[in-house]
Enzyme design. Sequence first.
Site, PDB file in Angstrom:
ATOM      1  N   CYS A  32      -4.171  -2.318   5.905  1.00  0.00           N
ATOM      2  CA  CYS A  32      -4.040  -0.951   5.408  1.00  0.00           C
ATOM      3  C   CYS A  32      -5.287  -0.498   4.663  1.00  0.00           C
ATOM      4  O   CYS A  32      -5.703  -1.125   3.701  1.00  0.00           O
ATOM      5  CB  CYS A  32      -2.834  -0.910   4.473  1.00  0.00           C
ATOM      6  SG  CYS A  32      -2.439   0.698   3.836  1.00  0.00           S
TER       7      CYS A  32
ATOM      8  N   CYS B  11       0.835  -1.202   0.000  1.00  0.00           N
ATOM      9  CA  CYS B  11       0.000   0.000   0.000  1.00  0.00           C
ATOM     10  C   CYS B  11       0.873   1.258   0.000  1.00  0.00           C
ATOM     11  O   CYS B  11       0.610   2.213  -0.741  1.00  0.00           O
ATOM     12  CB  CYS B  11      -0.903  -0.027   1.222  1.00  0.00           C
ATOM     13  SG  CYS B  11      -1.941   1.404   1.352  1.00  0.00           S
TER      14      CYS B  11
END
EC number: 2.8.1.13
Length: 368
Positions: free
Chosen positions: A200, A103
């Site tokens: 995330c 991410c």
Amino acid sequence: MTDNSQIKVIVGMSGGVDSSVSAYLLQQQGYQVEGLFMKNWEEDDTDEYCSAAQDLADAKAVCDKLGMKLHTINFAAEYWDNVFEHFLEEYKAGRTPNPDILCNKEIKFKAFLEFAAEELGATYIATGHYVRRDDSTGRPRLLRGLDTNKDQSYFLYTLSEAQVGQSLFPVGDLEKPEVRRIAEQLDLITAKKKDSTGICFIGERKFKDFLAKFLPAQPGPIETVDGKVIGEHQGLMYHTLGQRKGLGIGGRKDATEEAWYVVDKEVERNTLVVAQGEHPRLYSDGLIASQLHWVDRTPIRAPRRCTVKTRYRQEDIPCLIQPIDDETIRVIFDEKQAAVTPGQSAVFYDGEVCLGGGIIEQRFSHPV
């Protein structure tokens, strides 16, 4: 004091305390500061855990309080294509990926950085990560955060010198209690907000239930290291090396009272291998890593001593890196290590400096 008044910085506002205080600190340093809230996950109306709306409201409240403009952007398609699909593929393969690292690589320091520079005219982006940037050598280096308990360099090892050079990390020189104290003094809504955990951008869901929405159960045998079947698992993806809870095999008459641990995942046979106590099969002498990212983008071509972490918040492990080729390295630990997990990242350090890292492909219990 440097005049930063003509330098525009876009802060990634997550709705948390770290990005809130980062924005304030940059204002104090005289920068032109604006915020950007990223929506990276599409939550449906039936979702029990809906975090994005609250996080956006908190980010907006902080920006209003600080007199900052807040932009919003939807990166959900990029997140799905470049992070989440890879995450699912890794789990299908019986590995244990770290979506936060991907991410950061694909969203926060690629999509966000490009959008801030190209669309918003930013010189820098800033985030609330607990890392430091050092320019003293003439080239930007990524250093551990000052707060060793909160240091997040493990999650940022894929960054290049260029990306580090376009990024500011205002809380990297502070300890977490000081960050909260600043937020409380400013009466920010995020001052007492607890730190986010979980995947995330997706938040704190029951992980097994969440994964089951996307991957069908794949039951298989639970075997002891001696090959005796003692139970059934619902999918290798739900288990990690070193795990001792949630195996459903306690209280066996033919076993000692020592805890059972996952010591291996045999993907080809869809078999979870367990043992009692500190079994040698849980330990490794080293690992093979690939998909390497060095912050200075220079491959290591000669043996090098440094330290490594094979998971977040682990103590540094002294080791020797032996390059196999530009894309693959062998890492030999000074002492055996438990629960080295394929799919996770091995991240390397020279003192305070994060050198880079790679994905653990395999572990070995004797040099290979």
